[in-house]
Design a protein around this motif. Structure first.
Motif, short mmCIF file in Angstrom:
data_model
loop_
_atom_site.label_atom_id
_atom_site.label_comp_id
_atom_site.label_asym_id
_atom_site.label_seq_id
_atom_site.Cartn_x
_atom_site.Cartn_y
_atom_site.Cartn_z
N LYS A 2 -66.02 -44.68 90.32
CA LYS A 2 -65.14 -43.71 90.83
C LYS A 2 -65.32 -42.90 88.98
O LYS A 2 -66.16 -43.44 87.85
CB LYS A 2 -63.91 -44.10 89.52
N TYR A 3 -64.96 -41.75 88.86
CA TYR A 3 -64.92 -40.86 87.89
C TYR A 3 -63.62 -39.98 87.16
O TYR A 3 -62.60 -39.39 88.16
CB TYR A 3 -65.68 -38.82 88.28
N ARG A 4 -63.29 -39.99 86.34
CA ARG A 4 -62.26 -38.92 85.15
C ARG A 4 -62.56 -37.35 84.64
O ARG A 4 -63.99 -37.59 84.28
CB ARG A 4 -61.74 -40.31 85.11
N LYS A 12 -66.22 -34.57 83.87
CA LYS A 12 -66.56 -35.44 84.88
C LYS A 12 -66.67 -36.54 84.69
O LYS A 12 -68.31 -36.75 84.90
CB LYS A 12 -66.32 -35.02 86.49
N SER A 14 -67.98 -41.03 84.76
CA SER A 14 -68.11 -42.18 85.02
C SER A 14 -66.42 -42.73 84.37
O SER A 14 -67.03 -42.77 83.20
CB SER A 14 -69.30 -42.89 84.94
N VAL A 15 -65.80 -43.99 85.24
CA VAL A 15 -65.26 -44.20 84.31
C VAL A 15 -65.59 -45.71 83.12
O VAL A 15 -65.26 -45.92 82.48
CB VAL A 15 -63.95 -45.11 85.60
N ALA A 291 -65.64 -51.03 88.36
CA ALA A 291 -64.53 -49.39 88.29
C ALA A 291 -63.71 -50.39 89.56
O ALA A 291 -63.18 -49.37 90.04
CB ALA A 291 -65.51 -48.32 88.88
N ASP A 292 -64.86 -51.25 90.27
CA ASP A 292 -64.01 -51.52 91.34
C ASP A 292 -62.98 -52.43 92.36
O ASP A 292 -62.46 -52.83 93.50
CB ASP A 292 -64.92 -52.21 92.76
N ASP A 298 -56.52 -46.19 91.97
CA ASP A 298 -57.57 -44.70 92.79
C ASP A 298 -55.95 -43.14 92.49
O ASP A 298 -56.25 -42.06 91.92
CB ASP A 298 -57.69 -44.12 93.84
N THR A 303 -58.61 -39.19 87.80
CA THR A 303 -59.92 -39.96 88.76
C THR A 303 -60.22 -39.02 90.03
O THR A 303 -59.08 -38.88 90.72
CB THR A 303 -58.96 -41.35 88.88
N TRP A 304 -61.33 -39.05 90.84
CA TRP A 304 -61.87 -38.89 91.67
C TRP A 304 -63.20 -40.04 91.60
O TRP A 304 -63.19 -40.61 91.08
CB TRP A 304 -62.95 -37.48 91.20
N LYS A 305 -62.86 -40.29 93.18
CA LYS A 305 -63.52 -41.77 93.56
C LYS A 305 -65.12 -40.70 93.88
O LYS A 305 -65.07 -39.72 94.14
CB LYS A 305 -63.08 -41.92 95.51
#
Length: 305
Positions: A2-4, A12, A14-15, A291-292, A298, A303-305
């Protein structure tokens, strides 16, 4: 992965990122370039795009140099590079907060990283008196205008340093880095609310509490690395007993504790990214899997997937 969005920046991220203090040799292992390459290759494979480093992670910009060698053979635009300034390590470690010293650090970091710009350049755990230097921030703004720095950040030395956090926007800083983990929750009191109010990104460092929250260690363990061996043994044992209680009471059965600990940090609305260290590609893959976990929502506001 996921990205924020990292605060008010256009980054952007990665978490889960890659923390690289270990590349400097302080954590009980001396790295080779091939080992760093394997770690960063795996990071890219699993969707990680943020690397956090500093000029003082190892003598002569050692961590940055490993990263720079890797970047020279890969696409720079694939990565968000966060580095820091304020300290110096050649023959010995020292502070370096004068404007000319920081300007030189920036140029030396760019050279070591083999890049024309740093995505996030962070004030590194300095005292408030070092922070209150208008000439320093004026110089950094000029370097932003010159394109050497894309965004400024503040890596606060104390989990409760609301003084520097509150001034972030006035200093043109867009992100705060802070120690945050299940054992150290102080940022939730004042720092995180201020970050949310200012729309600042948050990088959570030491999310595994120096490995304590990995679940691998038990009271009585003797650490030999340069960092943890300096700590009081009684304090270590107290914290590891707390970890055993947390594992028994909070970590779901069958869930790896390290993954859970990273995901625990990411559930807070203020946190953009956790930056655990790693010594192998296998650890990178394990970190990324956090992240999963279900507790990484979400519905986080950025947050973006």
């Amino acid at each position: 992965m996921k990205y924020r969005r990292l605060g008010k920046t256009d980054l952007k991220v990665s978490v889960v990122g890659v923390g690289t203090w270990q590349f400097g040799g302080d954590w009980g292992k001396d790295f080779k370039q091939s080992e760093v390459d394997a770690i960063l290759d795996k990071a890219q494979d699993v969707g990680i795009n943020l690397i956090d480093t500093a000029e003082c992670y190892g003598p002569h910009h050692l961590s940055e140099s490993f990263i720079g060698d890797y970047l020279s053979r890969h696409n720079r635009e694939d990565w968000v590079i966060a580095s820091k300034f304020g300290h110096h390590w050649e023959e010995e470690w020292s502070h370096a907060w004068k404007v000319d010293d920081v300007n030189k650090q920036l140029d030396d970091s760019l050279k070591a990283l083999q890049t024309d710009y740093i995505d996030l350049y962070q004030f590194h755990s300095g005292a408030d008196e070092d922070f209150d230097n208008d000439d320093l921030w004026t110089m950094l703004d000029k370097e932003m205008q010159a394109g050497k720095i894309r965004n400024l950040g503040i890596s606060i030395g104390s989990n409760q340093n609301i003084y520097q956090t509150k001034q972030a926007t006035d200093r043109n800083a867009s992100a705060i880095q802070v120690v945050y983990n299940r054992l150290q929750q102080e940022p939730e009191d004042e720092v995180f609310p201020s970050c949310l109010e200012q729309d600042l990104g948050v990088l959570a460092r030491v999310p595994l509490a120096s490995g304590f929250l990995s679940g691998k260690y038990h009271p009585g363990v003797k650490f030999e690395d340069k960092v943890r061996s300096r700590r009081d043994q009684e304090e270590i044992d107290i914290q590891l007993k707390m970890v055993e209680q947390i594992k028994a009471r909070e970590v779901p059965e069958g869930v790896d504790m390290a993954k859970w600990a990273l995901a625990w940090c990411l559930k807070h609305d203020a946190v953009s990214c956790v930056i655990p260290g790693c010594k192998s590609p296998e650890q990178v893959e394990m970190n990324a899997a956090a992240a999963d976990l279900d507790i990484v929502s979400d519905d986080h506001p950025s947050t973006w997937k």
